[in-house]
Design a protein around this motif. Structure first.
Motif, mmCIF file in Angstrom:
data_model
loop_
_atom_site.group_PDB
_atom_site.id
_atom_site.type_symbol
_atom_site.label_atom_id
_atom_site.label_comp_id
_atom_site.label_asym_id
_atom_site.label_seq_id
_atom_site.Cartn_x
_atom_site.Cartn_y
_atom_site.Cartn_z
ATOM 1 N N GLN A 8 0.871 -1.285 -0.093
ATOM 2 C CA GLN A 8 0.046 -0.105 0.031
ATOM 3 C C GLN A 8 0.906 1.212 -0.100
ATOM 4 O OE1 GLN A 8 -2.707 0.353 3.022
ATOM 5 N NE2 GLN A 8 -3.375 2.301 2.754
ATOM 6 N N TYR A 9 0.651 2.168 -0.786
ATOM 7 C CA TYR A 9 1.247 3.489 -1.092
ATOM 8 C C TYR A 9 0.500 4.347 0.246
ATOM 9 C CZ TYR A 9 3.893 7.227 -3.203
ATOM 10 O OH TYR A 9 4.678 8.218 -3.300
ATOM 11 N N GLN A 10 1.324 4.879 0.791
ATOM 12 C CA GLN A 10 0.679 6.031 1.852
ATOM 13 C C GLN A 10 1.804 7.087 2.119
ATOM 14 O OE1 GLN A 10 0.133 3.992 5.445
ATOM 15 N NE2 GLN A 10 2.191 3.155 5.364
ATOM 16 N N VAL A 12 3.979 9.217 4.598
ATOM 17 C CA VAL A 12 4.724 8.825 5.946
ATOM 18 C C VAL A 12 5.649 10.108 6.133
ATOM 19 C CG1 VAL A 12 4.818 6.260 5.621
ATOM 20 C CG2 VAL A 12 6.472 7.701 4.663
ATOM 21 N N THR A 28 5.837 3.187 0.512
ATOM 22 C CA THR A 28 5.282 1.954 0.612
ATOM 23 C C THR A 28 5.900 1.247 1.755
ATOM 24 O OG1 THR A 28 7.021 0.740 -0.680
ATOM 25 C CG2 THR A 28 4.830 1.239 -1.882
ATOM 26 N N SER A 30 6.085 1.167 6.026
ATOM 27 C CA SER A 30 5.672 1.191 6.986
ATOM 28 C C SER A 30 6.196 1.116 8.323
ATOM 29 C CB SER A 30 4.604 -0.026 7.130
ATOM 30 O OG SER A 30 4.735 -1.180 7.398
ATOM 31 N N SER A 31 5.573 1.444 9.566
ATOM 32 C CA SER A 31 6.270 1.659 11.059
ATOM 33 C C SER A 31 5.303 1.359 12.090
ATOM 34 C CB SER A 31 7.113 2.880 10.822
ATOM 35 O OG SER A 31 7.622 2.821 12.322
ATOM 36 N N GLU A 32 5.826 0.863 13.075
ATOM 37 C CA GLU A 32 5.067 0.737 14.373
ATOM 38 C C GLU A 32 5.020 2.149 14.809
ATOM 39 O OE1 GLU A 32 3.821 -2.100 16.038
ATOM 40 O OE2 GLU A 32 4.274 -3.520 14.033
ATOM 41 N N THR A 34 4.550 6.117 15.086
ATOM 42 C CA THR A 34 3.975 7.177 14.396
ATOM 43 C C THR A 34 4.217 8.605 15.073
ATOM 44 O OG1 THR A 34 1.931 7.238 16.012
ATOM 45 C CG2 THR A 34 1.959 5.863 14.043
ATOM 46 N N TYR A 43 0.822 9.925 11.154
ATOM 47 C CA TYR A 43 1.356 9.231 10.196
ATOM 48 C C TYR A 43 2.284 8.134 10.742
ATOM 49 C CZ TYR A 43 -1.061 12.742 7.243
ATOM 50 O OH TYR A 43 -1.649 13.835 6.635
ATOM 51 N N PRO A 44 2.899 7.298 9.996
ATOM 52 C CA PRO A 44 3.921 6.476 10.305
ATOM 53 C C PRO A 44 5.134 7.105 10.360
ATOM 54 C CG PRO A 44 2.546 5.443 8.888
ATOM 55 C CD PRO A 44 2.181 6.743 8.567
#
Length: 81
Positions: A8-10, A12, A28, A30-32, A34, A43-44
C-alpha cells in the motif's frame, strides 16, 4: 495482473536522526512508530540517517560528526597518521 500483491502506498513522515529534520512523502514503507504532523493527522514515522538536510551535496558542508571514531580507526589501520 494479480490483485492485492502490491504494498500500500501511503503518506509517511521521515525523520533525519542526525539533524531532527522531518518531512512528509509518499512511500510503501510502514512503521510501528507514529507521529502527529502539522496538519493534525497521525502518520507512520520512518527514521533515516541522512536526508537533504544533512547530506553534504545539498548543504555544501559537512554537518555529521565522526560517529564512533571511524576516521581515526581507518587512519590507524592504514598507518596514515
Amino acid at each position: 495482473m494479480k490483485t492485492d500483491i502490491h504494498p500500500q502506498y501511503q503518506n509517511v513522515v521521515f525523520l533525519d536522526t542526525g539533524t531532527g529534520f522531518k518531512f512528509m512523502g509518499g512511500s510503501t514503507m510502514s512503521s510501528e512508530e507514529t507521529v502527529e504532523w502539522e496538519d493534525g493527522n497521525t502518520y507512520p514515522l520512518i527514521k533515516v540517517e541522512i536526508s537533504s538536510d544533512s547530506h553534504p551535496f545539498y548543504t555544501g558542508k559537512q554537518k555529521l560528526a565522526d560517529a564512533g571514531g571511524r576516521i581515526d580507526k581507518f587512519k590507524k589501520k592504514y598507518n596514515l597518521d
